[in-house]
Design a protein around this motif. Structure first.
Motif, mmCIF file in Angstrom:
data_model
loop_
_atom_site.group_PDB
_atom_site.id
_atom_site.type_symbol
_atom_site.label_atom_id
_atom_site.label_comp_id
_atom_site.label_asym_id
_atom_site.label_seq_id
_atom_site.Cartn_x
_atom_site.Cartn_y
_atom_site.Cartn_z
ATOM 1 N N THR A 22 4.217 66.409 -72.692
ATOM 2 C CA THR A 22 3.565 67.704 -72.879
ATOM 3 C C THR A 22 4.614 68.796 -72.779
ATOM 4 O O THR A 22 5.454 68.778 -71.866
ATOM 5 N N ILE A 23 4.593 69.746 -73.704
ATOM 6 C CA ILE A 23 5.542 70.852 -73.671
ATOM 7 C C ILE A 23 4.783 72.173 -73.706
ATOM 8 O O ILE A 23 3.644 72.245 -74.159
ATOM 9 N N ARG A 65 6.359 83.485 -68.347
ATOM 10 C CA ARG A 65 5.173 83.405 -69.188
ATOM 11 C C ARG A 65 5.304 82.207 -70.114
ATOM 12 O O ARG A 65 6.300 82.086 -70.830
ATOM 13 N N VAL A 66 4.323 81.339 -70.088
ATOM 14 C CA VAL A 66 4.346 80.186 -70.986
ATOM 15 C C VAL A 66 3.035 80.128 -71.756
ATOM 16 O O VAL A 66 1.996 80.606 -71.301
ATOM 17 N N GLY A 67 3.113 79.519 -72.935
ATOM 18 C CA GLY A 67 1.939 79.395 -73.782
ATOM 19 C C GLY A 67 1.096 78.184 -73.412
ATOM 20 O O GLY A 67 1.335 77.503 -72.411
ATOM 21 N N ARG A 68 0.121 77.906 -74.237
ATOM 22 C CA ARG A 68 -0.770 76.772 -74.013
ATOM 23 C C ARG A 68 -0.028 75.461 -74.176
ATOM 24 O O ARG A 68 0.886 75.325 -74.994
ATOM 25 N N ALA A 69 -0.441 74.488 -73.391
ATOM 26 C CA ALA A 69 0.196 73.175 -73.431
ATOM 27 C C ALA A 69 0.031 72.532 -74.805
ATOM 28 O O ALA A 69 -1.038 72.604 -75.419
ATOM 29 N N VAL A 70 1.112 71.926 -75.285
ATOM 30 C CA VAL A 70 1.078 71.148 -76.524
ATOM 31 C C VAL A 70 1.299 69.693 -76.127
ATOM 32 O O VAL A 70 2.388 69.324 -75.681
ATOM 33 N N ARG A 71 0.263 68.894 -76.263
ATOM 34 C CA ARG A 71 0.314 67.513 -75.775
ATOM 35 C C ARG A 71 0.677 66.539 -76.890
ATOM 36 O O ARG A 71 0.289 66.740 -78.045
ATOM 37 N N PRO A 72 1.397 65.483 -76.558
ATOM 38 C CA PRO A 72 1.747 64.490 -77.573
ATOM 39 C C PRO A 72 0.519 63.723 -78.025
ATOM 40 O O PRO A 72 -0.385 63.455 -77.224
ATOM 41 N N ALA A 120 -0.940 60.307 -78.953
ATOM 42 C CA ALA A 120 -0.516 58.964 -78.553
ATOM 43 C C ALA A 120 -0.100 58.097 -79.735
ATOM 44 O O ALA A 120 0.908 57.379 -79.674
ATOM 45 N N LYS A 121 -0.858 58.152 -80.820
ATOM 46 C CA LYS A 121 -0.561 57.319 -81.990
ATOM 47 C C LYS A 121 0.830 57.611 -82.533
ATOM 48 O O LYS A 121 1.631 56.690 -82.791
ATOM 49 N N PHE A 122 1.149 58.892 -82.686
ATOM 50 C CA PHE A 122 2.435 59.263 -83.274
ATOM 51 C C PHE A 122 3.570 59.128 -82.268
ATOM 52 O O PHE A 122 4.702 58.809 -82.641
ATOM 53 N N ALA A 123 3.289 59.370 -80.994
ATOM 54 C CA ALA A 123 4.308 59.181 -79.965
ATOM 55 C C ALA A 123 4.793 57.732 -79.948
ATOM 56 O O ALA A 123 5.997 57.464 -79.810
ATOM 57 N N LYS A 124 3.880 56.797 -80.124
ATOM 58 C CA LYS A 124 4.249 55.382 -80.172
ATOM 59 C C LYS A 124 5.100 55.091 -81.401
ATOM 60 O O LYS A 124 6.101 54.358 -81.324
ATOM 61 N N GLN A 125 4.718 55.651 -82.543
ATOM 62 C CA GLN A 125 5.497 55.446 -83.766
ATOM 63 C C GLN A 125 6.905 56.015 -83.626
ATOM 64 O O GLN A 125 7.895 55.382 -84.031
ATOM 65 N N TYR A 126 6.993 57.188 -83.019
ATOM 66 C CA TYR A 126 8.304 57.817 -82.884
ATOM 67 C C TYR A 126 9.190 57.068 -81.886
ATOM 68 O O TYR A 126 10.413 57.017 -82.049
ATOM 69 N N ALA A 127 8.609 56.491 -80.861
ATOM 70 C CA ALA A 127 9.391 55.695 -79.913
ATOM 71 C C ALA A 127 10.035 54.513 -80.631
ATOM 72 O O ALA A 127 11.198 54.163 -80.380
ATOM 73 N N ALA A 175 6.315 72.186 -85.920
ATOM 74 C CA ALA A 175 7.542 71.671 -85.321
ATOM 75 C C ALA A 175 7.377 71.470 -83.822
ATOM 76 O O ALA A 175 7.872 70.479 -83.257
ATOM 77 N N VAL A 176 6.702 72.380 -83.149
ATOM 78 C CA VAL A 176 6.465 72.235 -81.709
ATOM 79 C C VAL A 176 5.617 70.992 -81.428
ATOM 80 O O VAL A 176 5.906 70.212 -80.513
ATOM 81 N N GLN A 177 4.579 70.782 -82.242
ATOM 82 C CA GLN A 177 3.748 69.591 -82.071
ATOM 83 C C GLN A 177 4.561 68.322 -82.335
ATOM 84 O O GLN A 177 4.439 67.332 -81.610
ATOM 85 N N ARG A 178 5.404 68.344 -83.358
ATOM 86 C CA ARG A 178 6.219 67.168 -83.676
ATOM 87 C C ARG A 178 7.195 66.875 -82.531
ATOM 88 O O ARG A 178 7.428 65.713 -82.180
ATOM 89 N N LEU A 179 7.765 67.916 -81.949
ATOM 90 C CA LEU A 179 8.669 67.710 -80.817
ATOM 91 C C LEU A 179 7.938 67.047 -79.652
ATOM 92 O O LEU A 179 8.459 66.121 -79.024
ATOM 93 N N ALA A 180 6.718 67.508 -79.360
ATOM 94 C CA ALA A 180 5.929 66.887 -78.286
ATOM 95 C C ALA A 180 5.668 65.421 -78.590
ATOM 96 O O ALA A 180 5.765 64.554 -77.702
ATOM 97 N N ASP A 181 5.360 65.110 -79.840
ATOM 98 C CA ASP A 181 5.103 63.724 -80.232
ATOM 99 C C ASP A 181 6.351 62.862 -80.079
ATOM 100 O O ASP A 181 6.283 61.731 -79.596
#
Length: 223
Positions: A161-162, A191-198, A200-207, A150-156
């Protein structure tokens, strides 16, 4: 924060702040403002889907949803099961699921409904970025952190980057930090965790899917 409901919040210093139409602004103290967009429908819709469609336990859903990284379900959802807030603030809108066929599955519906709530957050982020001089560091808290997929999907969906917040009680942590600041006592380092980056392929689809959601909303299909 993404839990039962969800919100995007940014704290800024200054005597005044420009609030884009669709967002709200609160004064925290004499020096700071809180710019915020909140939605009523988030984890509560996930819970509704899991309950009504009898989708099984969280471990099974996590594994299945991780296999579905993009919006291949063909559905457009207006996630207004309860009265919505930002960015349109039209409390009369009701939920809509467009595109159902005989091939649509319960898992398709869960994924589409979840993505629809993320699209609302993405629209809020777009409004915030209109008035921000630079891209903020997006730190995510709430129940969403129990699901890496879910965190990865949110970033996408956001196309940003979240960073997961390692503090599970983020609201209490923030309140305590505010008190310590006012007492001139040392404040804990966030305290924050490791970066979760979008991706690109799915970010474009979601846009593209977000544009479809907005078009459906503007045509009044939720009324």
């Amino acid at each position: 924060n993404v839990g039962t409901s969800a919100a995007v919040r940014v704290i800024r210093q200054g005597k005044s702040v420009r609030t884009p139409l669709g967002l709200a602004c609160y004064r925290l103290d004499a020096q700071r403002f809180l710019l915020v967009g909140a939605i009523s429908n988030a984890g509560n819709l996930r819970a509704w889907c899991v309950r009504e469609f009898n989708l099984g336990n969280d471990l099974e859903l996590e594994a299945e949803l991780a296999k579905r990284p993009g919006p291949a379900h063909g559905l457009i959802v207006l996630p207004f099961w309860t009265s919505e807030r930002a960015p349109v603030w039209n409390e009369g809108d009701s939920g809509t699921i467009h595109g159902i066929t005989l091939h649509t599955t319960a898992l398709d519906l869960l994924q589409a409904v979840t993505e629809a709530t993320y699209h609302r957050l993405a629209r809020i982020v777009e409004l915030i970025l209109e008035v921000e001089g630079s891209v903020p560091k997006f730190i995510v808290s709430g129940g969403i952190q129990r699901s890496p997929a879910a965190v990865q999907r949110l970033a996408d969906v956001l196309g940003q980057t979240i960073y997961p917040n390692d503090e599970m009680e983020a609201s209490l942590h923030g309140a305590a930090t505010h008190v310590l600041e006012k007492l001139d006592l040392p404040e804990p380092v966030p305290r924050v965790g490791r970066a979760v980056r979008p991706r690109a392929k799915f970010a474009k689809q979601y846009a593209a899917e977000r544009d479809k959601q907005q078009t459906l909303e503007e045509r009044g299909c939720a009324r």
